[in-house]
Design a protein around this motif. Structure first.
Motif, mmCIF file in Angstrom:
data_model
loop_
_atom_site.group_PDB
_atom_site.id
_atom_site.type_symbol
_atom_site.label_atom_id
_atom_site.label_comp_id
_atom_site.label_asym_id
_atom_site.label_seq_id
_atom_site.Cartn_x
_atom_site.Cartn_y
_atom_site.Cartn_z
ATOM 1 N N GLU A 23 0.721 -1.215 0.170
ATOM 2 C CA GLU A 23 -0.122 0.076 0.144
ATOM 3 C C GLU A 23 0.833 1.228 0.097
ATOM 4 O O GLU A 23 0.568 2.022 -0.830
ATOM 5 N N LEU A 24 1.829 1.393 0.839
ATOM 6 C CA LEU A 24 2.915 2.623 0.792
ATOM 7 C C LEU A 24 3.561 2.633 -0.743
ATOM 8 O O LEU A 24 3.746 3.761 -1.156
ATOM 9 N N ILE A 25 4.021 1.384 -1.239
ATOM 10 C CA ILE A 25 4.489 1.412 -2.470
ATOM 11 C C ILE A 25 3.428 2.102 -3.662
ATOM 12 O O ILE A 25 4.004 2.804 -4.254
ATOM 13 N N LYS A 26 2.369 1.642 -3.563
ATOM 14 C CA LYS A 26 1.425 2.194 -4.331
ATOM 15 C C LYS A 26 1.073 3.773 -3.968
ATOM 16 O O LYS A 26 0.942 4.630 -4.994
ATOM 17 N N LYS A 27 1.186 4.320 -2.630
ATOM 18 C CA LYS A 27 1.220 5.618 -2.439
ATOM 19 C C LYS A 27 2.189 6.501 -3.154
ATOM 20 O O LYS A 27 2.089 7.446 -3.712
ATOM 21 N N ALA A 28 3.532 5.861 -3.041
ATOM 22 C CA ALA A 28 4.844 6.628 -3.549
ATOM 23 C C ALA A 28 4.382 6.398 -5.007
ATOM 24 O O ALA A 28 4.846 7.630 -5.658
ATOM 25 N N HIS A 29 4.031 5.467 -5.619
ATOM 26 C CA HIS A 29 3.468 5.569 -7.197
ATOM 27 C C HIS A 29 2.575 6.847 -7.498
ATOM 28 O O HIS A 29 2.963 7.563 -8.612
ATOM 29 N N SER A 30 1.798 6.981 -6.709
ATOM 30 C CA SER A 30 0.784 7.912 -6.972
ATOM 31 C C SER A 30 1.439 9.318 -7.087
ATOM 32 O O SER A 30 1.233 10.154 -7.764
ATOM 33 N N ILE A 31 2.340 9.345 -5.781
ATOM 34 C CA ILE A 31 2.733 10.788 -5.719
ATOM 35 C C ILE A 31 3.768 11.083 -6.775
ATOM 36 O O ILE A 31 3.665 12.486 -7.331
ATOM 37 N N PHE A 32 4.753 10.078 -7.103
ATOM 38 C CA PHE A 32 5.682 10.337 -8.191
ATOM 39 C C PHE A 32 4.868 10.678 -9.753
ATOM 40 O O PHE A 32 5.274 11.599 -10.359
ATOM 41 N N THR A 33 3.825 9.939 -9.807
ATOM 42 C CA THR A 33 3.046 9.974 -11.111
ATOM 43 C C THR A 33 2.356 11.314 -11.205
ATOM 44 O O THR A 33 2.520 12.044 -12.296
ATOM 45 N N ALA A 34 1.929 11.971 -9.971
ATOM 46 C CA ALA A 34 1.275 13.222 -9.747
ATOM 47 C C ALA A 34 2.234 14.327 -10.349
ATOM 48 O O ALA A 34 1.934 15.330 -10.864
ATOM 49 N N ALA A 35 3.526 13.969 -9.831
ATOM 50 C CA ALA A 35 4.662 14.900 -10.095
ATOM 51 C C ALA A 35 5.234 14.925 -11.564
ATOM 52 O O ALA A 35 6.046 15.543 -11.910
ATOM 53 N N GLY A 36 4.788 14.167 -12.248
ATOM 54 C CA GLY A 36 5.238 13.998 -13.525
ATOM 55 C C GLY A 36 6.478 13.241 -13.638
ATOM 56 O O GLY A 36 7.003 13.191 -14.959
ATOM 57 N N ILE A 37 6.566 12.190 -12.984
ATOM 58 C CA ILE A 37 7.744 11.322 -13.079
ATOM 59 C C ILE A 37 7.316 10.026 -13.415
ATOM 60 O O ILE A 37 6.090 9.529 -12.555
ATOM 61 N N GLU A 38 7.608 9.383 -14.341
ATOM 62 C CA GLU A 38 7.276 8.065 -15.077
ATOM 63 C C GLU A 38 7.760 7.096 -14.006
ATOM 64 O O GLU A 38 8.833 6.848 -13.701
ATOM 65 N N VAL A 39 6.812 6.436 -13.560
ATOM 66 C CA VAL A 39 7.094 5.123 -12.526
ATOM 67 C C VAL A 39 7.137 3.842 -13.590
ATOM 68 O O VAL A 39 6.285 3.476 -14.258
ATOM 69 N N VAL A 40 8.482 3.512 -13.751
ATOM 70 C CA VAL A 40 8.580 2.262 -14.696
ATOM 71 C C VAL A 40 8.354 0.946 -14.283
ATOM 72 O O VAL A 40 7.861 0.154 -14.947
ATOM 73 N N PRO A 42 6.853 -0.760 -10.379
ATOM 74 C CA PRO A 42 5.798 -1.593 -10.827
ATOM 75 C C PRO A 42 4.726 -0.933 -11.499
ATOM 76 O O PRO A 42 4.662 0.350 -11.318
ATOM 77 N N ARG A 43 3.925 -1.935 -12.179
ATOM 78 C CA ARG A 43 2.810 -1.508 -12.984
ATOM 79 C C ARG A 43 1.773 -1.166 -11.906
ATOM 80 O O ARG A 43 2.035 -1.679 -10.706
ATOM 81 N N PHE A 44 1.104 -0.318 -11.814
ATOM 82 C CA PHE A 44 -0.114 0.188 -11.142
ATOM 83 C C PHE A 44 -1.135 -0.948 -10.901
ATOM 84 O O PHE A 44 -2.115 -0.829 -11.997
ATOM 85 N N SER A 45 -1.026 -2.037 -10.179
ATOM 86 C CA SER A 45 -2.061 -2.918 -10.006
ATOM 87 C C SER A 45 -2.176 -3.751 -8.900
ATOM 88 O O SER A 45 -1.253 -3.098 -7.900
ATOM 89 N N ASP A 46 -2.693 -4.866 -8.595
ATOM 90 C CA ASP A 46 -2.778 -5.268 -7.475
ATOM 91 C C ASP A 46 -2.021 -6.724 -7.210
ATOM 92 O O ASP A 46 -1.717 -7.324 -8.309
ATOM 93 N N ILE A 47 -1.784 -7.256 -6.294
ATOM 94 C CA ILE A 47 -1.148 -8.342 -5.779
ATOM 95 C C ILE A 47 -2.386 -9.482 -6.268
ATOM 96 O O ILE A 47 -3.371 -9.362 -5.273
ATOM 97 N N VAL A 48 -2.104 -10.339 -6.866
ATOM 98 C CA VAL A 48 -3.259 -11.504 -7.172
ATOM 99 C C VAL A 48 -2.722 -12.550 -6.545
ATOM 100 O O VAL A 48 -3.457 -13.695 -6.433
ATOM 101 N N SER A 49 -1.431 -12.776 -6.253
ATOM 102 C CA SER A 49 -0.965 -14.166 -5.641
ATOM 103 C C SER A 49 0.237 -14.156 -4.825
ATOM 104 O O SER A 49 1.061 -13.183 -5.409
ATOM 105 N N LEU A 57 1.920 -9.750 -9.338
ATOM 106 C CA LEU A 57 0.922 -8.834 -9.478
ATOM 107 C C LEU A 57 0.112 -9.293 -10.694
ATOM 108 O O LEU A 57 0.502 -10.310 -11.304
ATOM 109 N N GLU A 58 -0.863 -8.444 -11.003
ATOM 110 C CA GLU A 58 -1.779 -9.171 -12.052
ATOM 111 C C GLU A 58 -1.153 -9.231 -13.404
ATOM 112 O O GLU A 58 -0.155 -8.459 -13.910
ATOM 113 N N GLY A 59 -1.274 -10.347 -13.982
ATOM 114 C CA GLY A 59 -0.556 -10.695 -15.370
ATOM 115 C C GLY A 59 0.656 -11.518 -15.171
ATOM 116 O O GLY A 59 1.322 -12.030 -16.063
ATOM 117 N N GLU A 60 1.175 -11.574 -13.881
ATOM 118 C CA GLU A 60 2.418 -12.382 -13.612
ATOM 119 C C GLU A 60 1.977 -13.787 -12.908
ATOM 120 O O GLU A 60 2.942 -14.433 -12.535
#
Length: 161
Positions: A23-40, A42-49, A57-60
Motif C-alpha cells: 500500500e505504501l509502494i502504491k502511495k509512492a507510485h501515485s505521488i511520483f506520477t502526480a509530479a510528472g515522474i514516470e514510474v517504470v 511496478p505497474r499500478f495493479s494489485d497483488i493477485v497471488s 501482480l496481475e498478469g504475473e
C-alpha cells in the motif's frame, strides 16, 4: 519559430517488500506520477497471488518468480540519466528481493533514494538519499534534476566504490 529544449523525462523504479508494504509502494507510485515522474515499475495493479513468498501482480501469476524478478531488474536499464530507484522501506526494512535490487542498482550507478535509513542491509547510502516521496518529488519539480549525492567526509572511499 524557436525550438524549445526537450523536456527532461524523470523516471523511477520503486522497490520494497510487496508483501509487507504494498500500500505504501502504491502511495509512492501515485505521488511520483502526480509530479510528472514516470514510474517504470511496478505497474499500478494489485497483488493477485504469492508463490514461495514472492508477491505476483496481475498478469504475473503464471510466471516463474525468478523471471518476474529479472524482468523487474531489466527496468533499471530504462531509467536513463534522469532516473532513480526509490526504496519504500518503513523502519529501514527492504527485504530480500529489494536488497538484491539495491545491489544491482548500485553496481549500475542508478541513483538510489530511501524512505528511511537502511536497517536490515549493510549497504552504503549518501546523507541526502533519505527522503519522503513528497520531498523528493518536490525537489525534482523545483530544481528540475535529481538530487546530487552529498557524501560524508569519512565515507568518500566507500562512495567512490
Amino acid at each position: 519559430m524557436r525550438k524549445s529544449a526537450p523536456k527532461t523525462q524523470f523516471r523511477c523504479v520503486l522497490h520494497g517488500s510487496f508483501g509487507k508494504h504494498f500500500e505504501l509502494i502504491k502511495k509512492a507510485h501515485s505521488i511520483f506520477t502526480a509530479a510528472g515522474i514516470e514510474v517504470v515499475a511496478p505497474r499500478f495493479s494489485d497483488i493477485v497471488s504469492y508463490r514461495d513468498g514472492f508477491a505476483l501482480l496481475e498478469g504475473e501469476e503464471d510466471k516463474d518468480p525468478r523471471l518476474v524478478e529479472l524482468l523487474y531488474l531489466h527496468h533499471l536499464k530504462r531509467l536513463g540519466p534522469d532516473g532513480f530507484s526509490y526504496f519504500v522501506n518503513p523502519e529501514g526494512y527492504i527485504g530480500k528481493s529489494a536488497s538484491y535490487e539495491l545491489g544491482i542498482a548500485q553496481v549500475t550507478n542508478v541513483s538510489c533514494f530511501f524512505m528511511h535509513p537502511l536497517a536490515d542491509h549493510p549497504a552504503y547510502f549518501h546523507k541526502n538519499s533519505v527522503c519522503s516521496p513528497e520531498s523528493l518529488a518536490g525537489f525534482i519539480a523545483q530544481k528540475v534534476r535529481v538530487p546530487q549525492p552529498k557524501v560524508r567526509n569519512n565515507e568518500r572511499a566507500i562512495h567512490k566504490l
